[in-house]
Write a protein that holds these residues in place. Structure first.
Motif, short mmCIF file in Angstrom:
data_model
loop_
_atom_site.label_atom_id
_atom_site.label_comp_id
_atom_site.label_asym_id
_atom_site.label_seq_id
_atom_site.Cartn_x
_atom_site.Cartn_y
_atom_site.Cartn_z
N ALA A 39 0.84 -1.21 0.00
CA ALA A 39 0.00 0.00 0.00
C ALA A 39 0.87 1.25 0.00
O ALA A 39 0.59 2.22 -0.73
N LYS A 40 1.94 1.23 0.80
CA LYS A 40 2.83 2.39 0.89
C LYS A 40 3.56 2.62 -0.43
O LYS A 40 3.65 3.76 -0.91
N LEU A 41 4.06 1.55 -1.03
CA LEU A 41 4.78 1.67 -2.29
C LEU A 41 3.87 2.21 -3.39
O LEU A 41 4.24 3.14 -4.14
N THR A 42 2.67 1.66 -3.49
CA THR A 42 1.72 2.10 -4.51
C THR A 42 1.35 3.57 -4.32
O THR A 42 1.31 4.35 -5.27
N PRO B 232 -6.91 -1.06 4.76
CA PRO B 232 -7.79 -0.19 5.55
C PRO B 232 -7.19 0.24 6.89
O PRO B 232 -7.60 1.26 7.45
N ASP B 233 -6.21 -0.52 7.40
CA ASP B 233 -5.55 -0.16 8.66
C ASP B 233 -4.19 0.49 8.43
O ASP B 233 -3.29 0.42 9.27
N PHE B 234 -4.04 1.15 7.30
CA PHE B 234 -2.75 1.71 6.90
C PHE B 234 -2.21 2.69 7.94
O PHE B 234 -1.03 2.64 8.29
N VAL B 235 -3.05 3.58 8.43
CA VAL B 235 -2.59 4.58 9.41
C VAL B 235 -2.12 3.89 10.69
O VAL B 235 -1.05 4.20 11.23
N LYS B 236 -2.89 2.94 11.16
CA LYS B 236 -2.51 2.22 12.38
C LYS B 236 -1.20 1.47 12.20
O LYS B 236 -0.30 1.53 13.05
N ASN B 237 -1.07 0.79 11.07
CA ASN B 237 0.11 -0.05 10.84
C ASN B 237 1.39 0.75 10.60
O ASN B 237 2.49 0.24 10.86
N PHE C 126 -12.31 12.90 13.44
CA PHE C 126 -11.57 12.57 14.66
C PHE C 126 -11.86 11.14 15.12
O PHE C 126 -10.96 10.43 15.56
N ILE C 127 -13.11 10.72 15.00
CA ILE C 127 -13.51 9.40 15.50
C ILE C 127 -12.72 8.31 14.79
O ILE C 127 -12.10 7.45 15.42
N GLN C 128 -12.72 8.35 13.48
CA GLN C 128 -12.04 7.32 12.68
C GLN C 128 -10.53 7.41 12.83
O GLN C 128 -9.83 6.38 12.95
N ILE C 129 -10.00 8.64 12.84
CA ILE C 129 -8.54 8.82 12.93
C ILE C 129 -8.02 8.39 14.30
O ILE C 129 -6.98 7.73 14.40
N ALA C 130 -8.73 8.77 15.36
CA ALA C 130 -8.28 8.41 16.72
C ALA C 130 -8.24 6.90 16.90
O ALA C 130 -7.32 6.36 17.54
N GLU C 131 -9.20 6.20 16.32
CA GLU C 131 -9.22 4.73 16.42
C GLU C 131 -7.99 4.12 15.78
O GLU C 131 -7.42 3.16 16.30
N GLN C 132 -7.57 4.65 14.64
CA GLN C 132 -6.42 4.09 13.93
C GLN C 132 -5.10 4.58 14.51
O GLN C 132 -4.16 3.82 14.69
N LEU C 133 -5.02 5.87 14.79
CA LEU C 133 -3.75 6.46 15.23
C LEU C 133 -3.41 6.10 16.67
O LEU C 133 -2.24 5.99 17.04
N GLU C 134 -4.45 5.93 17.50
CA GLU C 134 -4.27 5.71 18.94
C GLU C 134 -3.32 6.76 19.52
O GLU C 134 -2.23 6.45 20.03
N PRO C 135 -3.72 8.04 19.46
CA PRO C 135 -2.83 9.13 19.90
C PRO C 135 -2.55 9.05 21.39
O PRO C 135 -3.41 8.63 22.18
N ASN C 136 -1.34 9.44 21.78
CA ASN C 136 -1.05 9.52 23.21
C ASN C 136 -1.13 10.95 23.73
O ASN C 136 -1.01 11.19 24.93
N PHE C 137 -1.35 11.92 22.82
CA PHE C 137 -1.63 13.30 23.20
C PHE C 137 -2.77 13.82 22.32
O PHE C 137 -2.72 13.69 21.10
N ILE C 138 -3.77 14.40 22.96
CA ILE C 138 -4.93 14.94 22.24
C ILE C 138 -5.22 16.34 22.77
O ILE C 138 -5.21 16.57 23.98
#
Length: 434
Positions: free
Chosen positions: A8-11, A40-45, A116-128
């Motif tokens: 996914a990253k290369l493409t 679909p989990d690109f941001v998380k991974n 924010f809802i979708q991004i927070a789930e994938q990113l799992e931020p430690n500062f918000i």
């Protein structure tokens, strides 16, 4: 990184390269969209090993807060990446993630209230950081209670993080009161004003018992010092601004006092400064010089110099922000020439009924000439008519480029442009061509 994520990253990077070199776009979102289609989990991974994952949201102020933090990180030589302003959906975050390197220690992302809802789930931020919550684009976001409920649900799902909340906003205080597993840091303003509660203020009822809140002080809209007979009240501030005189602000925190000079106008910007200051201090960074040297950018009091004229842009996208902009212009205490540019594209919100929640009568005090343009310029003319603005003061110019040329021909050396979001994008580019 798994095979799917790597592919996914290369493409996506190939797509990004082609878009930028063919000059079809800035390549800010399309590559991320492709990456998410493949994984679909690109941001998380791609972000799992980043030390500081910072996410900033809220109705108003998130871009300015993010830009101040960018300046702080640059001054402290932090190796970080950030999403370009306007690329604040999940696909924009995914595109920004293509620039991650082994030495990247920090990501700094702003996101709109819904994304924010979708991004927070994938990113799992430690500062918000959550700046505030006002009614905005009701056709897209829904009412404040809807957004608040969704925020609470996602914050309950993600791992423990440090959350910076604007304590002057009752909705955010209520949100924090119910978030037990996170570390909460409250910031706010702690000085008296002569403001009164506005008729169109959003959150004036207690989120606990629904009685009307008692306000002891108003900063603007529903932000200020408040309490309720049921016991709900403004939380204790860890970071607070106790004075603002001639753009020199005094901040108190941890039994320390700091004075900082700022180029940003308006009390609403004090929250953005304080939010960035708070996170910077918690990360043990030097912040004072960065804030003092911060120059407004990207439509948030940004200044263009064209033909010996200075044009200052104030993005207006919801009633609260527009009213604060008008108050800021009134505080200049002079007669001004300005241009109002109202669009209704998807990014602006198709429903423009919010224009009727703005105190345009304030323009009678300060405006000597008003140029009206934008896709919904006729609606703006009608609104000014019902605000009893002197019809000799305003002029309708349908074409935005012609409107800019018209305002530049005015005698004033300092001019003001108040556009909605897409009008701001369009007219910034036009200003570069005049």
């Amino acid at each position: 990184m798994g095979i799917k994520t790597g592919f996914a990253k290369l493409t996506a990077k190939v797509i990004q390269f082609l878009l930028k070199n063919l000059k079809k776009s800035r390549g800010e979102t399309a590559p991320g969209l492709i990456a998410l289609k493949i994984d679909p989990d690109f941001v998380k991974n791609t972000h799992q090993n980043i030390k500081n994952r910072i996410l900033i949201t809220g109705t108003n102020g998130k871009t300015t807060t993010t830009e101040i933090l960018r300046k702080i990180f640059e001054d402290n030589q932090i190796n970080f990446i950030s999403n370009p302003s306007g690329s604040n959906l999940l696909r924009g975050i995914a595109s920004s993630g293509l620039d991650l390197k082994k030495e990247t220690s920090t990501v700094l992302y702003e996101t709109d209230e819904a994304a924010f809802i979708q991004i927070a789930e994938q990113l799992e931020p430690n500062f918000i950081i959550i700046t505030n919550l006002f009614r905005d684009q009701l056709d897209r976001y829904g009412e404040i209670d809807t957004i608040l409920k969704k925020w609470f649900q996602v914050l309950q799902k993600i791992p423990t993080s440090t959350i910076f909340l604007n304590a002057d906003d009752p909705s955010l205080a209520f949100l924090g009161e119910n978030l037990k597993k996170h570390q909460l840091i409250y910031f706010g303003l702690d000085f008296k004003t002569d403001k009164k509660l506005e008729n169109f203020a959003d959150s004036i009822f207690c989120p606990e018992c629904q009685k009307q809140l008692a306000y002891q002080n108003i900063i603007y809209s529903h932000l200020g010092q408040y309490n309720c007979s049921c016991g709900f009240k403004k939380p204790i501030l860890k970071y607070k601004i106790i004075s603002n005189k001639n753009n020199i602000i005094k901040i108190e925190y941890k039994n320390i006092s700091s004075e900082i000079e700022t180029k940003l106008l308006g009390n609403y910007n004090l929250y953005n400064i304080l939010a960035a200051f708070s996170l910077g201090i918690e990360l043990k960074l030097k912040v004072k010089n960065a804030i003092q040297n911060f120059v407004p950018a990207f439509g948030r009091q940004e200044i263009f110099e064209v033909k010996n004229k200075k044009i200052q842009i104030f993005l207006v996208k919801n009633p609260t922000g527009f009213n604060q902009t008008l108050d800021t212009l009134v505080d200049l205490n002079k007669q001004i020439t300005l241009c109002l540019a109202i669009n209704d594209k998807i990014a602006d919100g198709k429903d423009i009924s919010w224009l009727w929640d703005i105190y345009f009568n304030k323009l009678n005090k300060i405006a000597k000439k008003i140029i009206i343009t934008g896709d919904r310029c006729l609606d703006m003319v009608l609104r000014l008519k019902y605000a009893d603005i002197d019809q000799n003061k305003y002029e309708l110019v349908n074409n935005k480029f012609e409107a800019l040329k018209k305002i530049i021909k005015q005698e004033d050396k300092y001019l003001y442009l108040l556009p909605t979001y897409t009008a701001m994008w369009e007219m910034r580019e036009m200003l570069k061509k005049i």
